[in-house]
Motif scaffolding. Sequence first.
Motif, short mmCIF file in Angstrom:
data_model
loop_
_atom_site.label_atom_id
_atom_site.label_comp_id
_atom_site.label_asym_id
_atom_site.label_seq_id
_atom_site.Cartn_x
_atom_site.Cartn_y
_atom_site.Cartn_z
N PHE A 1 33.74 46.54 44.75
CA PHE A 1 33.69 47.87 45.37
C PHE A 1 35.01 48.60 45.20
CE2 PHE A 1 34.10 50.40 49.43
CZ PHE A 1 33.27 51.44 49.01
N TYR A 2 36.12 47.90 45.37
CA TYR A 2 37.43 48.53 45.19
C TYR A 2 37.62 49.01 43.76
CZ TYR A 2 38.68 46.06 49.55
OH TYR A 2 38.72 45.59 50.83
N ILE A 3 37.18 48.19 42.81
CA ILE A 3 37.30 48.58 41.40
C ILE A 3 36.48 49.85 41.13
CG2 ILE A 3 36.70 47.90 39.03
CD1 ILE A 3 37.35 44.98 39.95
N LEU A 4 35.27 49.90 41.69
CA LEU A 4 34.44 51.09 41.53
C LEU A 4 35.12 52.31 42.14
CD1 LEU A 4 31.82 52.58 40.83
CD2 LEU A 4 30.86 51.76 42.99
N MET A 5 35.70 52.16 43.32
CA MET A 5 36.39 53.28 43.95
C MET A 5 37.61 53.69 43.13
SD MET A 5 34.68 54.18 46.68
CE MET A 5 33.24 53.87 45.63
N GLY A 6 38.29 52.71 42.55
CA GLY A 6 39.43 53.02 41.70
C GLY A 6 39.03 53.81 40.46
N ILE A 7 37.88 53.48 39.90
CA ILE A 7 37.38 54.22 38.73
C ILE A 7 37.09 55.67 39.11
CG2 ILE A 7 35.42 54.43 37.13
CD1 ILE A 7 35.29 51.34 37.16
N LEU A 8 36.48 55.86 40.25
CA LEU A 8 36.19 57.23 40.72
C LEU A 8 37.50 58.01 40.90
CD1 LEU A 8 33.48 56.50 43.45
CD2 LEU A 8 33.10 57.24 41.10
#
Length: 345
Positions: free
Chosen positions: A143-150
């Motif tokens: 989830f953190y990685i996804l948020m970082g991509i955003l």
Amino acid sequence: MSQRKRFTEIDALRGLAALAVVMFHYTTRYEERFGIDNGGFSDIFVFGEYGVQLFFIISGFVIYMSILKVKSVSDFAIKRSFRLYPAYIFAVVLTFTVVSIAPIDQLKIDIMPALVNLTMFQDFLGAPRVDGVYWTLRVELTFYILMGILLFFKVEKNVMWIVYSWLAFSVGVQLMHLSVDNNTTAMIREFSIASFSHMFIIGMMFYSIWQHGDKLKYYAVIGMCIGYDLIFLSVENALFTALFVLAFYLVIHNRMQFLSSRALVFFGTISYPLYLIHQNIGYVVINKMHELGFTHPIFTVMLIGATILAAYLIFRYVETPVQNALYKIYKGQRKPGGKKKIATD
């Protein structure tokens, strides 16, 4: 809607979720793994495992709020690392040491995979876990990685586009696995966190409600997430999700202020180290108690109390001082007059 800097009620909910998971592992899960009844509580705390769902909803709320406030991907990653690693590294070392000297082979792992665990990326690297509860860290990190991509692509404020796309993708993954049930599709479902994405989405929607008010589109997505739970997981799962949705609704509308009591907020404060250290160390202690004939339920209560005390000591003497030192260094490096400045994106 009135704004507050911090929801102490959410801290309390996190603490209650952690306690529920602890009691589930010390009773129901212990009996499942070792075939030994531990005080006759297994039927009482059988639903404690659903505390993990509440963790994920809270993360959706808190982490989405965080990415809207940080300045860059590196800022987000560094601050998350400061939050997660001090207590985690201590817990890995402590748990590995205790389990290594205990006569329970099924809990042991070798030194090399234990060292891999220090990265927190053991699941991504195919290494066994020092403690089984660390599976949730893979979900959180994804989830953190996804948020970082955003954040990297500067689309983090397009919340409706984000949640519709993510939910649609998760539906596709679930349907693919249902139609072709094999190891590949199971792995895709696991590492895409399709079985938990709707929890984070619910948290993101509640943050949007808190920020922008009661809008139908936010509640519609929450309703879709409960439906997703019902279709792809289970009726029981969906019922607990609905219960947590109700709790969150009441919290952000200031209807559960009793949760702000110091005792409940205390459990929220120590919830992270409590979660990290409780399971395998607890199993070692329970096994030893049974070996010595200490089988009365009061000894399980005493163990829970001792685990809470240990979590507090880690919070007080490891997590807090290390975090404070790291933040002080980081803030000093970011100042224009500092000797060194950490690169930002």
